[in-house]
Design an enzyme around this catalytic site. Sequence first.
Site, PDB file in Angstrom:
ATOM      1  N   SER A  42       8.544   3.351   5.114  1.00  0.00           N
ATOM      2  CA  SER A  42       9.793   3.587   4.687  1.00  0.00           C
ATOM      3  C   SER A  42       9.318   3.588   3.121  1.00  0.00           C
ATOM      4  O   SER A  42       8.413   3.683   2.518  1.00  0.00           O
ATOM      5  CB  SER A  42      10.760   2.401   4.808  1.00  0.00           C
ATOM      6  OG  SER A  42      11.844   2.927   3.900  1.00  0.00           O
ATOM      7  N   HIS A  56       4.961  -7.508  -0.035  1.00  0.00           N
ATOM      8  CA  HIS A  56       4.665  -8.740  -0.897  1.00  0.00           C
ATOM      9  C   HIS A  56       5.177  -8.854  -2.117  1.00  0.00           C
ATOM     10  O   HIS A  56       5.654  -7.973  -2.753  1.00  0.00           O
ATOM     11  CB  HIS A  56       3.189  -8.820  -0.983  1.00  0.00           C
ATOM     12  CG  HIS A  56       2.426  -9.068   0.312  1.00  0.00           C
ATOM     13  ND1 HIS A  56       1.522  -9.940   0.954  1.00  0.00           N
ATOM     14  CD2 HIS A  56       1.837  -7.830   1.250  1.00  0.00           C
ATOM     15  CE1 HIS A  56       1.024  -9.660   2.053  1.00  0.00           C
ATOM     16  NE2 HIS A  56       1.273  -8.371   2.290  1.00  0.00           N
ATOM     17  N   ASP A 104       0.849  -1.209   0.040  1.00  0.00           N
ATOM     18  CA  ASP A 104      -0.019  -0.195  -0.024  1.00  0.00           C
ATOM     19  C   ASP A 104       0.929   1.177  -0.073  1.00  0.00           C
ATOM     20  O   ASP A 104       2.022   1.275   0.607  1.00  0.00           O
ATOM     21  CB  ASP A 104      -0.722   0.132   1.241  1.00  0.00           C
ATOM     22  CG  ASP A 104      -1.926  -1.034   1.349  1.00  0.00           C
ATOM     23  OD1 ASP A 104      -2.126  -1.758   0.442  1.00  0.00           O
ATOM     24  OD2 ASP A 104      -2.836  -0.571   1.985  1.00  0.00           O
TER      25      ASP A 104
END
Length: 260
Positions: A226, A142, A86
């Site tokens: 980050s 992911h 995201d």
Amino acid sequence: MQKQLYRSMVELTRNPIYTSLLKSFATSRLSGKLNQSFAKAFGIDDSELEGSISDYKTLNDFFIRNLKEGTRPIAEGKDTIASPVDGLISQVGAINERATFHIKEQDYSLRNMLGLEKTVERYIGGTFILFYLSPKDYHRIHSPIDGEVTKRWALGKYSEPVNQWGLLLGQQPLANNYRLITEIENMGKRMAVVKVGALNVNSIHPTQVERRVIKGEEMAYFTFGSTVILLFEKDMIVQTVDVKGEGIPIKQGQAIGALM
């Protein structure tokens, strides 16, 4: 006011003493009392959470939260590339013949970022995609494709901020910060997932250890937010997203391109 306070807690610091205190507080039971306020300040959708906000005992637990199964559907198609996180796709561009790419008025050296000369040569003429994660975002990373993990390595020690000011004024934080790199091969071509630390606590935690990786499988998580950079070999990716202005909001699992 609350939002500004929380941003200062998770984004901008160069003082290791402050960072150590922040880490200690964020992992304490006392910090858990801020979870509801944190979620409200950043507009976090609690319907996506694996549990209720009260289930998270510390601010750190809430920050690295898992989501309900099915909340982030993975883009279908064996050639489709899925967003690893995201966040905001802030830039897409080419890696030139000097093995550099341009971000926020700075030329970044792939040699500094990857540290391995033969690996650097592989990505000349390829494509990079830069993702920025803000404090509100889901902070698990992911795999964007199916493939075989060819190698994993870590570089760097100290981490500067990687928000907009950090990228503009820092000493090339994307290439010099502490970073964990995973290289994945698919149909004879390779890509790299570069996970960049944001604070000097260097809080990147790997979770994927098998050689085979499946698109959408969790690879790691950040504890203080980050940046992730995807690197693709030349002629590996087509149909990349078109970034304009300040960037494109993206959810983990959404399609960002396709393999050639």
